[in-house]
Write a protein that holds these residues in place. Structure first.
Motif, PDB file in Angstrom:
ATOM      1  N   PHE A   1       0.817  -1.209   0.000  1.00  0.00           N
ATOM      2  CA  PHE A   1       0.000   0.000   0.000  1.00  0.00           C
ATOM      3  C   PHE A   1       0.852   1.261   0.000  1.00  0.00           C
ATOM      4  O   PHE A   1       1.840   1.357   0.740  1.00  0.00           O
ATOM      5  CB  PHE A   1      -0.868   0.067   1.262  1.00  0.00           C
TER       6      PHE A   1
ATOM      7  N   THR B   1      -4.129   7.118  -0.304  1.00  0.00           N
ATOM      8  CA  THR B   1      -4.567   5.738  -0.518  1.00  0.00           C
ATOM      9  C   THR B   1      -5.215   5.172   0.735  1.00  0.00           C
ATOM     10  O   THR B   1      -6.339   4.681   0.700  1.00  0.00           O
ATOM     11  CB  THR B   1      -3.380   4.858  -0.949  1.00  0.00           C
ATOM     12  N   LEU B   2      -4.503   5.258   1.856  1.00  0.00           N
ATOM     13  CA  LEU B   2      -5.041   4.790   3.130  1.00  0.00           C
ATOM     14  C   LEU B   2      -5.552   5.944   3.987  1.00  0.00           C
ATOM     15  O   LEU B   2      -6.513   5.778   4.740  1.00  0.00           O
ATOM     16  CB  LEU B   2      -3.966   4.025   3.914  1.00  0.00           C
TER      17      LEU B   2
ATOM     18  N   ALA C   1     -10.376   1.710   4.083  1.00  0.00           N
ATOM     19  CA  ALA C   1      -8.975   1.379   4.326  1.00  0.00           C
ATOM     20  C   ALA C   1      -8.791   0.485   5.547  1.00  0.00           C
ATOM     21  O   ALA C   1      -8.133  -0.562   5.473  1.00  0.00           O
ATOM     22  CB  ALA C   1      -8.162   2.663   4.479  1.00  0.00           C
TER      23      ALA C   1
ATOM     24  N   VAL D   1      -4.968   3.681  11.663  1.00  0.00           N
ATOM     25  CA  VAL D   1      -4.501   2.639  10.733  1.00  0.00           C
ATOM     26  C   VAL D   1      -3.333   1.899  11.385  1.00  0.00           C
ATOM     27  O   VAL D   1      -2.355   2.535  11.802  1.00  0.00           O
ATOM     28  CB  VAL D   1      -4.046   3.256   9.395  1.00  0.00           C
TER      29      VAL D   1
ATOM     30  N   ASP E   1     -12.810   3.703  -4.511  1.00  0.00           N
ATOM     31  CA  ASP E   1     -12.053   3.743  -3.256  1.00  0.00           C
ATOM     32  C   ASP E   1     -11.966   2.318  -2.725  1.00  0.00           C
ATOM     33  O   ASP E   1     -12.408   1.362  -3.385  1.00  0.00           O
ATOM     34  CB  ASP E   1     -12.685   4.699  -2.226  1.00  0.00           C
ATOM     35  N   LEU E   2     -11.409   2.150  -1.534  1.00  0.00           N
ATOM     36  CA  LEU E   2     -11.148   0.800  -1.027  1.00  0.00           C
ATOM     37  C   LEU E   2     -12.388   0.086  -0.506  1.00  0.00           C
ATOM     38  O   LEU E   2     -12.306  -1.090  -0.135  1.00  0.00           O
ATOM     39  CB  LEU E   2     -10.067   0.860   0.051  1.00  0.00           C
TER      40      LEU E   2
END
Length: 235
Positions: free
Chosen positions: A14, A19-20, A92, A133, A214-215
């Motif tokens: 990742f 992104t996250l 995420a 995260v 998106d995720l």
């Protein structure tokens, strides 16, 4: 044509910012400050530099040659970003939870995912903590760990090595064309998320194997010690 794909990989690599986690407000605040200090257009530089190492970007646009000053300015920039309070992007944390806790084998969990970021090793851990995260068991690859940053393949080659995997058997997840190009150069499959760039902007500057909103459009199952990802490309 089906918009759903199922792929099998040994590890997921990742990117972080964009992104996250969403650090956009802080990044734009920081670029605004630096634009005034160094005399450039903040929006233009922010767009041109996304996904690249801050060290490289500040050297280029701020014309900083002295290494000590450059490192100090990188720290100042990242402090502004952290002060603005980055947040986790949609899907995420759930996707990472599926990867990290979906297999009873601790060995498989340890080598299943890693983060390769253009940020420094000073900024990355606190940014992840603020966003909730988890830090990968395999560790982190930051801008301090490679000689050449994205779009060169070095960050993702190092990330695959952290997982004990061949880069060709990994999936790189990125929001920026520079990172997607780095993943492709490393020989990995690439998945683009449209969280900082439009679909067309991504396709104009890179050739991802898959592209999602998106995720939330990605899920993972463990089968026989392998990661099976379902990717839904519908918009």
């Amino acid at each position: 044509m089906s918009t759903r794909h199922i792929i099998t990989v040994d590890a997921v690599l990742f990117d972080m910012d964009g992104t996250l986690i969403d650090s956009t407000p802080g990044v734009m605040t920081a670029w605004g400050i630096f634009a005034k200090d160094y005399g450039f257009d903040a929006d233009t530089v922010a767009h041109a530099s996304h996904g690249r190492r801050l060290h490289d970007t500040l050297r280029e646009f701020c014309k900083i040659e002295d290494e000590a000053k450059l490192l100090a300015e990188v720290t100042r920039f990242e402090e502004e970003v952290l002060n603005a309070g980055p947040v986790a992007l949609p899907g995420a944390i759930e996707l990472i939870r599926q990867i990290q806790y979906g297999n009873p084998s601790q060995e498989a969990q340890r080598h299943s995912w890693v983060i390769a970021t253009s940020a420094t090793n000073v900024y990355t851990p606190p940014a992840l903590r603020v966003c909730g995260v988890p830090i990968p068991l395999a560790g982190l690859v930051t801008s301090d760990d490679v000689t050449r940053g994205k779009p060169h393949p070095d960050p993702y080659l190092a990330a695959a090595k952290r997982c004990g995997a061949e880069s060709e058997k990994c999936l790189v997840v990125e929001d920026a064309p520079s990172g997607l190009n780095a993943g492709r150069a490393a020989g990995s499959k690439t998945l683009a998320v449209c969280t900082s760039h439009t679909r067309q902007e991504i396709l104009n500057a890179s050739t991802p194997d898959y592209i999602v909103k998106d995720l939330t459009k990605v899920s993972v199952n463990w089968i026989d010690g392998k990661l099976h990802l379902t990717i839904d490309e519908s918009e």
